[in-house]
Design an enzyme around this catalytic site. Structure first.
Site, PDB file in Angstrom:
ATOM      1  N   PRO A   2       0.823  -1.213   0.000  1.00  0.00           N
ATOM      2  CA  PRO A   2       0.000   0.000   0.000  1.00  0.00           C
ATOM      3  C   PRO A   2       0.860   1.268   0.000  1.00  0.00           C
ATOM      4  CG  PRO A   2      -0.374  -1.307   2.008  1.00  0.00           C
ATOM      5  CD  PRO A   2       0.637  -2.030   1.183  1.00  0.00           C
ATOM      6  N   GLU A   3       0.505   2.213  -0.862  1.00  0.00           N
ATOM      7  CA  GLU A   3       1.205   3.494  -0.920  1.00  0.00           C
ATOM      8  C   GLU A   3       0.255   4.579  -0.411  1.00  0.00           C
ATOM      9  OE1 GLU A   3       3.081   4.092  -4.745  1.00  0.00           O
ATOM     10  OE2 GLU A   3       3.296   1.946  -5.064  1.00  0.00           O
TER      11      GLU A   3
END
Ligand SMILES: [Zn+2]
Length: 275
Positions: A2-3
């Site tokens: 996840p960014e």
């Protein structure tokens, strides 16, 4: 992994369910999550406290608690939250409204760290540069970071102290938008290119947030819904497909060990001041 857009999507979904709620019971099931601190000790620190706010800094989630502590969560590769029971649960938060929030993590690289609230900002500032969607993320700031580094442009952008929250996916998407080659030496960019990179980083991250992040492999938002950003990728994961801008076949290379996608025509390896 996840960014920023994925973590922001999680934050936005958790906030209304958690803010104002008391953690009636906290169960931590994996000692790796809290090490070097004892999992029972951490659970005891959290139990009975009330969540004041759910914030995000870079890729960190920050739960501000009423008694002056904060829980910093980094999801790393595969951490996620859900309100329905699932496999690979590593921690469970029971809330005073009867709901049950589970933290899942298949690969177990995620971390939970409890800090005094006064220690939160110094801790996060040491690891994260300014927020790329905030007012302090200026062209001048990006220029000063790039000018100091001879490493490939993409490798520098992935440094969380340069662009907090940017990861492999959105770096590729931003560089395509900026028409900048990921292998260019960071300090080789001319001012016009730096300005394009700055603008493209913001645009790529905003596009991701608008589409509730991307859903890839193990990531899912707490409400179980899937983000749709993966359908909108311009280059990421699309080697062999035509560039949406010029039709040239998208190439794949590696930068700093990370798979990297780009258009060899739109993103040439030489400076393109005349464009
Ligand atoms: Zn192209």
């Amino acid at each position: 992994m996840p960014e920023l857009p994925e973590v922001e999507t999680i934050r936005a979904q958790l906030a209304p369910r958690l803010e104002g709620r008391t953690l009636t019971r906290v169960e931590i099931l994996d000692p790796r999550l809290t090490r070097p601190y004892d999992l029972f000790e951490v659970a005891e620190e959290l139990e009975g406290d009330r969540v004041e706010a759910v914030e995000r800094r870079g890729k960190y989630l920050v739960l501000r608690l009423q008694r002056g502590l904060a829980l910093l969560i980094h999801l790393r590769m595969t951490g996620s939250f859900g309100f329905t029971p699932a496999t690979h649960e590593r921690a469970v938060l029971d809330l005073d409204d009867g709901s049950r929030l589970a933290y899942r993590d298949v690969r177990r690289f995620g971390t939970w760290l409890v800090l005094e609230s006064a220690d939160v900002e110094p801790y996060l500032s040491a690891k994260n540069g300014v927020e790329p969607l905030g007012a302090r993320f200026t062209v001048a700031w990006v220029a000063s970071r790039l000018a100091a580094r001879r490493a490939p442009l993409k490798a520098v952008l992935l440094d969380q102290r340069v662009v907090a929250g940017l990861g492999n996916i959105y770096a590729d998407e931003a560089l395509w938008r900026a028409r900048a080659n990921p292998l260019r030496a960071a300090n080789d960019l001319v001012p016009e290119e730096v300005a394009r990179v700055h603008r493209a980083i913001r645009a790529a991250l905003r596009a991701g947030i608008e589409r509730q992040g991307s859903t890839l492999r193990d990531y899912a938002a707490p409400d179980g819904a899937e983000g749709s950003m993966q359908d909108e990728f311009r280059v990421y994961g699309r080697d062999g497909e035509p560039c949406p801008r010029c039709g040239t076949t998208i190439s794949k290379t590696r930068v700093g060990g990370r798979g990297t996608w780009f258009c060899p025509r739109c993103q040439p390896l030489t400076a393109d001041v005349l464009r």
